[in-house]
Design a protein around this motif. Sequence first.
Motif, PDB file in Angstrom:
ATOM      1  N   PHE A  82       0.844  -1.073  -0.101  1.00  0.00           N
ATOM      2  CA  PHE A  82       0.033   0.117  -0.113  1.00  0.00           C
ATOM      3  C   PHE A  82       0.987   1.201  -0.065  1.00  0.00           C
ATOM      4  O   PHE A  82       1.755   1.184   0.724  1.00  0.00           O
ATOM      5  CB  PHE A  82      -0.860   0.141   1.320  1.00  0.00           C
ATOM      6  CG  PHE A  82      -1.656   1.078   1.273  1.00  0.00           C
ATOM      7  CD1 PHE A  82      -2.925   1.293   0.898  1.00  0.00           C
ATOM      8  CD2 PHE A  82      -1.265   2.505   2.170  1.00  0.00           C
ATOM      9  CE1 PHE A  82      -3.674   2.301   1.034  1.00  0.00           C
ATOM     10  CE2 PHE A  82      -1.927   3.464   2.389  1.00  0.00           C
ATOM     11  CZ  PHE A  82      -3.438   3.481   1.592  1.00  0.00           C
ATOM     12  N   LEU A  83       0.527   2.281  -0.813  1.00  0.00           N
ATOM     13  CA  LEU A  83       1.321   3.554  -0.904  1.00  0.00           C
ATOM     14  C   LEU A  83       0.136   4.605  -0.452  1.00  0.00           C
ATOM     15  O   LEU A  83      -0.891   4.606  -1.219  1.00  0.00           O
ATOM     16  CB  LEU A  83       1.728   3.925  -2.157  1.00  0.00           C
ATOM     17  CG  LEU A  83       2.082   5.386  -2.394  1.00  0.00           C
ATOM     18  CD1 LEU A  83       3.487   5.568  -1.401  1.00  0.00           C
ATOM     19  CD2 LEU A  83       2.578   5.465  -3.974  1.00  0.00           C
ATOM     20  N   GLY A  84       0.618   5.247   0.431  1.00  0.00           N
ATOM     21  CA  GLY A  84      -0.090   6.422   0.943  1.00  0.00           C
ATOM     22  C   GLY A  84       0.494   7.600   0.325  1.00  0.00           C
ATOM     23  O   GLY A  84       1.545   7.846   0.397  1.00  0.00           O
ATOM     24  N   PHE A  85      -0.098   8.254  -0.490  1.00  0.00           N
ATOM     25  CA  PHE A  85       0.167   9.205  -1.277  1.00  0.00           C
ATOM     26  C   PHE A  85       0.489  10.720  -0.604  1.00  0.00           C
ATOM     27  O   PHE A  85      -0.185  11.041   0.087  1.00  0.00           O
ATOM     28  CB  PHE A  85      -0.580   9.743  -2.575  1.00  0.00           C
ATOM     29  CG  PHE A  85      -0.571   8.526  -3.755  1.00  0.00           C
ATOM     30  CD1 PHE A  85       0.004   8.762  -4.899  1.00  0.00           C
ATOM     31  CD2 PHE A  85      -1.435   7.462  -3.522  1.00  0.00           C
ATOM     32  CE1 PHE A  85       0.094   7.697  -5.640  1.00  0.00           C
ATOM     33  CE2 PHE A  85      -1.465   6.514  -4.451  1.00  0.00           C
ATOM     34  CZ  PHE A  85      -0.710   6.640  -5.655  1.00  0.00           C
TER      35      PHE A  85
ATOM     36  N   PRO B 120      -2.580  13.142  -2.960  1.00  0.00           N
ATOM     37  CA  PRO B 120      -3.466  12.225  -3.366  1.00  0.00           C
ATOM     38  C   PRO B 120      -4.359  12.968  -4.423  1.00  0.00           C
ATOM     39  O   PRO B 120      -4.854  14.144  -3.965  1.00  0.00           O
ATOM     40  CB  PRO B 120      -4.412  11.836  -2.257  1.00  0.00           C
ATOM     41  CG  PRO B 120      -3.683  11.996  -0.909  1.00  0.00           C
ATOM     42  CD  PRO B 120      -2.418  13.302  -1.506  1.00  0.00           C
ATOM     43  N   VAL B 121      -4.755  12.388  -5.661  1.00  0.00           N
ATOM     44  CA  VAL B 121      -5.218  13.182  -6.657  1.00  0.00           C
ATOM     45  C   VAL B 121      -6.899  13.319  -6.424  1.00  0.00           C
ATOM     46  O   VAL B 121      -7.300  12.535  -5.766  1.00  0.00           O
ATOM     47  CB  VAL B 121      -5.079  12.523  -8.014  1.00  0.00           C
ATOM     48  CG1 VAL B 121      -3.698  12.604  -8.498  1.00  0.00           C
ATOM     49  CG2 VAL B 121      -5.712  11.100  -8.111  1.00  0.00           C
ATOM     50  N   GLU B 122      -7.304  14.249  -6.779  1.00  0.00           N
ATOM     51  CA  GLU B 122      -8.839  14.336  -7.026  1.00  0.00           C
ATOM     52  C   GLU B 122      -9.480  13.997  -8.049  1.00  0.00           C
ATOM     53  O   GLU B 122      -8.819  13.755  -9.196  1.00  0.00           O
ATOM     54  CB  GLU B 122      -9.085  15.814  -6.804  1.00  0.00           C
ATOM     55  CG  GLU B 122      -8.700  16.528  -5.730  1.00  0.00           C
ATOM     56  CD  GLU B 122      -9.156  18.035  -5.406  1.00  0.00           C
ATOM     57  OE1 GLU B 122      -9.970  18.265  -6.435  1.00  0.00           O
ATOM     58  OE2 GLU B 122      -8.737  18.670  -4.584  1.00  0.00           O
TER      59      GLU B 122
ATOM     60  N   PHE C  47     -15.782   3.859  -4.891  1.00  0.00           N
ATOM     61  CA  PHE C  47     -14.351   3.599  -4.945  1.00  0.00           C
ATOM     62  C   PHE C  47     -13.799   2.604  -3.907  1.00  0.00           C
ATOM     63  O   PHE C  47     -12.805   1.620  -4.181  1.00  0.00           O
ATOM     64  CB  PHE C  47     -13.601   4.874  -5.021  1.00  0.00           C
ATOM     65  CG  PHE C  47     -12.175   4.852  -4.680  1.00  0.00           C
ATOM     66  CD1 PHE C  47     -10.936   4.226  -5.294  1.00  0.00           C
ATOM     67  CD2 PHE C  47     -11.421   5.547  -3.510  1.00  0.00           C
ATOM     68  CE1 PHE C  47      -9.885   4.279  -5.096  1.00  0.00           C
ATOM     69  CE2 PHE C  47     -10.335   5.488  -3.210  1.00  0.00           C
ATOM     70  CZ  PHE C  47      -9.463   4.861  -4.175  1.00  0.00           C
TER      71      PHE C  47
ATOM     72  N   VAL D  84     -14.178  11.151  -4.882  1.00  0.00           N
ATOM     73  CA  VAL D  84     -12.720  10.867  -4.463  1.00  0.00           C
ATOM     74  C   VAL D  84     -11.820  12.219  -4.177  1.00  0.00           C
ATOM     75  O   VAL D  84     -11.325  12.543  -5.202  1.00  0.00           O
ATOM     76  CB  VAL D  84     -12.039   9.602  -5.242  1.00  0.00           C
ATOM     77  CG1 VAL D  84     -10.741   9.497  -4.522  1.00  0.00           C
ATOM     78  CG2 VAL D  84     -12.827   8.311  -5.191  1.00  0.00           C
ATOM     79  N   ASN D  85     -11.660  12.479  -2.913  1.00  0.00           N
ATOM     80  CA  ASN D  85     -10.555  13.474  -2.545  1.00  0.00           C
ATOM     81  C   ASN D  85     -11.077  15.034  -3.072  1.00  0.00           C
ATOM     82  O   ASN D  85     -10.457  16.007  -2.869  1.00  0.00           O
ATOM     83  CB  ASN D  85      -9.331  13.023  -3.055  1.00  0.00           C
ATOM     84  CG  ASN D  85      -8.615  12.052  -2.406  1.00  0.00           C
ATOM     85  OD1 ASN D  85      -8.903  11.909  -1.155  1.00  0.00           O
ATOM     86  ND2 ASN D  85      -7.752  11.298  -3.047  1.00  0.00           N
TER      87      ASN D  85
ATOM     88  N   ASN E 292      -8.173  10.279   4.583  1.00  0.00           N
ATOM     89  CA  ASN E 292      -8.746   9.310   3.644  1.00  0.00           C
ATOM     90  C   ASN E 292      -7.913   8.285   3.165  1.00  0.00           C
ATOM     91  O   ASN E 292      -7.973   7.144   2.764  1.00  0.00           O
ATOM     92  CB  ASN E 292      -9.124  10.038   2.415  1.00  0.00           C
ATOM     93  CG  ASN E 292     -10.419   9.257   1.658  1.00  0.00           C
ATOM     94  OD1 ASN E 292     -10.994   8.579   2.068  1.00  0.00           O
ATOM     95  ND2 ASN E 292     -10.523   9.749   0.164  1.00  0.00           N
ATOM     96  N   GLU E 293      -6.634   8.618   3.126  1.00  0.00           N
ATOM     97  CA  GLU E 293      -5.485   7.789   2.818  1.00  0.00           C
ATOM     98  C   GLU E 293      -5.440   6.750   3.923  1.00  0.00           C
ATOM     99  O   GLU E 293      -5.343   5.261   3.483  1.00  0.00           O
ATOM    100  CB  GLU E 293      -4.045   8.406   2.484  1.00  0.00           C
ATOM    101  CG  GLU E 293      -3.933   9.388   1.335  1.00  0.00           C
ATOM    102  CD  GLU E 293      -4.066   8.609   0.052  1.00  0.00           C
ATOM    103  OE1 GLU E 293      -5.207   8.680  -0.711  1.00  0.00           O
ATOM    104  OE2 GLU E 293      -3.213   7.976  -0.408  1.00  0.00           O
TER     105      GLU E 293
ATOM    106  N   GLN F 244      -8.188   4.169   3.702  1.00  0.00           N
ATOM    107  CA  GLN F 244      -7.755   3.189   2.745  1.00  0.00           C
ATOM    108  C   GLN F 244      -6.982   2.043   3.021  1.00  0.00           C
ATOM    109  O   GLN F 244      -7.102   0.788   3.063  1.00  0.00           O
ATOM    110  CB  GLN F 244      -7.543   3.819   1.442  1.00  0.00           C
ATOM    111  CG  GLN F 244      -8.351   4.564   0.622  1.00  0.00           C
ATOM    112  CD  GLN F 244      -7.857   5.571  -0.411  1.00  0.00           C
ATOM    113  OE1 GLN F 244      -6.879   5.118  -1.087  1.00  0.00           O
ATOM    114  NE2 GLN F 244      -8.262   6.814  -0.248  1.00  0.00           N
TER     115      GLN F 244
ATOM    116  N   LEU G 133      -7.713  -1.793   3.378  1.00  0.00           N
ATOM    117  CA  LEU G 133      -7.049  -2.708   2.579  1.00  0.00           C
ATOM    118  C   LEU G 133      -6.258  -3.650   3.201  1.00  0.00           C
ATOM    119  O   LEU G 133      -5.803  -4.701   2.754  1.00  0.00           O
ATOM    120  CB  LEU G 133      -6.337  -1.962   1.582  1.00  0.00           C
ATOM    121  CG  LEU G 133      -6.862  -1.284   0.421  1.00  0.00           C
ATOM    122  CD1 LEU G 133      -6.130  -0.564  -0.505  1.00  0.00           C
ATOM    123  CD2 LEU G 133      -8.007  -1.885  -0.244  1.00  0.00           C
TER     124      LEU G 133
END
Lengths: 480, 295, 424
Positions: free
Chosen positions: B112-115, B118-120, B129, B173-174, B185-186, B189, B193
Amino acid sequence: MTSTASVGDLVSQPYRYGFVTDIETEKIAKGLDEDVVRLISAKKHEPAFLLNFRLRAYAQWLQMEEPDWAALGHGPIDYQEMIYYAAPKQQSKKASLDEVDPKLLETFDKLGIPLSEQKRLSNVAVDAVFDSVSIATTYREKLAEHGVIFCSISEAVKDYPDLIERYLGTVVPSNDNFFAALNSAVFSDGSFVFIPKGVCCPMELSTYFRINSGDTGQFERTLIVAEEAASVSYLEGCTAPMFDTNQLHAAVVELVALDDANIKYSTVQNWYAGDEKGVGGIYNFVTKRGQCRGARSHISWTQVETGSAITWKYPSCVLQGVDSSGEFYSVALTNNLQQADTGTKMIHVAPGTRSTIISKGISAGRSSNSYRGLVQIGPKAVGARNYSQCDSMLIGDTAAANTFPYLRSQQPDASIEHEASTCRISEDQLFYLQSRGIGLEESVSMMVSGFCRDVFNQLPMEFAAEADKLLALKLEGSVG
Amino acid sequence: MPTILESLDLDCSLFHSYSLLFPVIRPDATILLEIRNLHAKVGDQPILKGVDLTLRAGEIHAVMGRNGSGKSTLSKLLAGHPAYTVTAGTVHYKGEDLLTLAPEERARAGVFLGFQYPVEIPGVSNLEFLRVATNSRRVAQGVEELDTFAFEDLVRERLKVVQMDPAFLERSVNEGFSGGEKKRNEILQMALLEPLVAILDETDSGLDIDALRIVSAGVNQLATPDNCILLITHYQRLLDEITPDFVHVMAAGRILRTGGKELALELERRGYDWIDEGLESSDQVDSIAPALEVV
Amino acid sequence: MSPGSASAVWLESVLRVFEPSLPAAVGATAGDLAQSRTAARDHLRRLGLPPTRQEAWRFTSLAPLIAVPPRVLPMPEQAFEPNHPPASKALRLYWGGDRDPLAGVDLPEGLSRLETSVQDALLGTVLQTAGTTDSWLARFNAALVGQVLALRVRGRVALPLELVSDCGQETGVRPLRLLLLLEEDASLELLQVHRASDTSLTTVVVEAQLAPRSRLRHGVLAQGAGASCLLAHLAFSQSPASELDLTTVVGGWGLVRLEPAISQVMGAAATRLRGLQVARDRQIADLHSLVRFEGPEGQLDQLQKAVVDDAGRSIFHGAVQVPQAAQRTSASQLSRNLLLCDRARVDAIPQLEIVADDVRCTHGATVTRLQQEELFYLRSRGLGSDQAARLLLEGFCDEILASLPESASSWDPAAALLRKALPR
């Protein structure tokens, strides 16, 4: 990155409704002249006023030229090479579904439109039109209990000639444009809906159009009248087999809304679009218009256009009633060599009228997708307001997205607001979804359906999921 | 396969007399992620120049370094971002080659990558999602998929981990989220997950102190003896909240120093310059433009 | 066009009047100019005035031209503007008739007459690049014009240039043509002023070629009155890293049509367009712009405004074309229209044609009256409603006026436009 190419691959998938039903068909000889017009009218045992309507339209059509202003290109259409009437062989329309040729029922079953008592949808009444004729209409009796008339237009001509004479051709006059004139001269079947004063139609109404013959033009005509304070939600769906020739579909739809009436008209159009080389497919030249004649009346068009080789349609609202309102929500997806030139016209005539336009175009392959719209605010439309938003999404760098809005205002106390933007599916967004375990294919279809969400939200519940699926289907295919 | 100590020998002691050899906390714990001599470039520009790192179950690692040192590259590369090309070296996840997997396969497998940013994604419902993502992980784990109702129950429970308002589920999303809301939100997730390797890229950036505490508490709650966490950060303040077992310092595309949590404190005190002293001139940090750090 | 129609008769007489070549005051008229004149005359005789059936002329009829007497408009006796002395820091040239605007003028450093051979080679090429050779305005001008003002710009020209064409009280037709060559790294500030107060027609074509890294700040300030007409085709070809800043302000004309046509020949250039048009009485103000990106990474920032009162009509048609080669183009276009009277009419047709997928293109358009909340706010602070409306109107226009070259201030454009064009 490579995913752009794979996104492009995603949008190609086989057409699922391309089969031909093998059924004996009664056809008239190809070609068009005054006798053909008379013959069609005679076959339908039409009253004199309708024959005259057809003949007048035919005479007007002869004087007109095919429009050439749209951003479309196609070879010449030979109007004498076409058959103007084709019907599956059976005696007059059956009183009971049990008597309908099982092959036809099977066809509609295969299309996902079960008609038989056991299988039909519980809350949707369906009129099924096969080539030039309506073969069955479900729930007629139940609707009649509420005073709602839902039948084929041929039956309506026989059973309700007064209503037809009063409304037919009053919204789209027979000389409105080239294709409307042609339709007025030779229209075969279609649906008629009448919702009397104060009645809210108890179920969704739906017409399903199926072109089966390869050399037949389809010219259906739909008329929906909602009297004072009546309301109705109507949906049409369309498919056709795959042929390597182009078939012409030139329909006319007229809507009339009286005081406080409410008509919601939704279309999920999935005519055969031709193959990836642009061979075959339907020429979809359609005139759809609604008149908000009464005060506070409301007409809403929602369309999901995914099929046809060429789409040329501008579902419009003429806002004549004080404080009436019109809406247009559209998703148009083009792929391969498909061409779409579609949009709307919002004509504000009366004071206090409002309109909203939301258009989402998605272009992939080498297709061309144009939004063309007119917002016109007349001198008397004090306090009128319009808001338009036209967004385009491009998939790959060979597809074209055009926006041609025409805005005209003649009333200072009115406002027009138009916004347009273009985007693509960004690699960052795709990566984000993928990094959460969602596959490329599903990511793309999620983003496309997110892009279209404002429009899907307008579809009747039963069909919103359907449209989403249809779009996903169009985007389905092999990854990499 | 070389042990962690061997790799440290190779990597750090070459340049430094001061080389902290630290104890492995649970030498018998499963190795979850093993990075060996990893080289990578973006476009034609080499960014990673031989990274070695081993993460075992139950460990929390922190990678520190200034902008352009390659730490964000490392995190995105591990998640499979297509902008980066591996030119040499290997990455194994639970003994399997990670680099051949598509981004979604890595996620489904438990990476898992927490950005950082994070893009919208306008129009795509956050709830939908999260459900699709969670179910794709569950299918990969051989657990049954959750229907909308069961998922709503789960997500409502996990929302508590990051003290998020359920209203966020109804939004796109975002889209329009504040910096803190995006980071929460990250972590939500991550909570859904249940990854075995969680890489959190600058999770502290853009957070005020309250949000930082909430996010950190969430991460601490999600850290178990079975998973491992790789924190990528600039600052000590995140490490005040989440105590790392190991701290690695990156510069010029390599891990130059490894130590315990004290190393982070030393960095805080002395800055990064003293790390650079060991670099060869051609490796000077300045030679890597921070702009190449793809965000 | 039927040969006997009023417009055909008018067009034919204008062509006849301009048949004898005007004296070649500037440069040579042999070669290309003469050739393009003949071609253009044939073209016009064949096609006549553009029919409103044509998309480009759907909303604009050229019928008002017929009122203009078919004669060569003489240079007015009083060519100088005592009311508008030139700004001390600008070079003002008077343009029109058979007079050489450069006669007896010391050109500032960096500005020179373009050599005849270069002029011959260059003339018409910018139109070709922009794809507008067949524009009716360009053809009409080519059919009449007998001389070309052709300038070369080298390096940074410190002194702003002002080019004034004043038809005064005269009637008749005045053709004007300007050719500008900006060399690499050159920069120029140019204000083009058009004035007329009687039944006259000014037809002007500007061709400007911008070499890499050159900068042109170009203002067009056009104040008409009565039945005066102005037809201006403004073509620019931009090389990479060049900057064009074009501001057009027009008002008071019986009929005015501007056609800015910009081609970024290899993309990667910056184009900034600002426009304001005012129409009242029965005036028609039309702006048709075309911006085409032929390569990647071009930029466009366009804002076009209109104020329409009485039975005035405003037309804005703005095409932006982004073909496949123009990846990473960033283009924004906004059309804002103020409609002040229910006899007035606004047509706005923004138009985006995009094939490249990695681009950022937006357009927007609004048609409204003055914002009632803003009016109310001002009135609640004690302003009369007329006063408040005027203040808001000025604010609406100022945003555009402010981007005219500074030397425009000597013409007091705000006063001319708002007090003359909209005396409320």
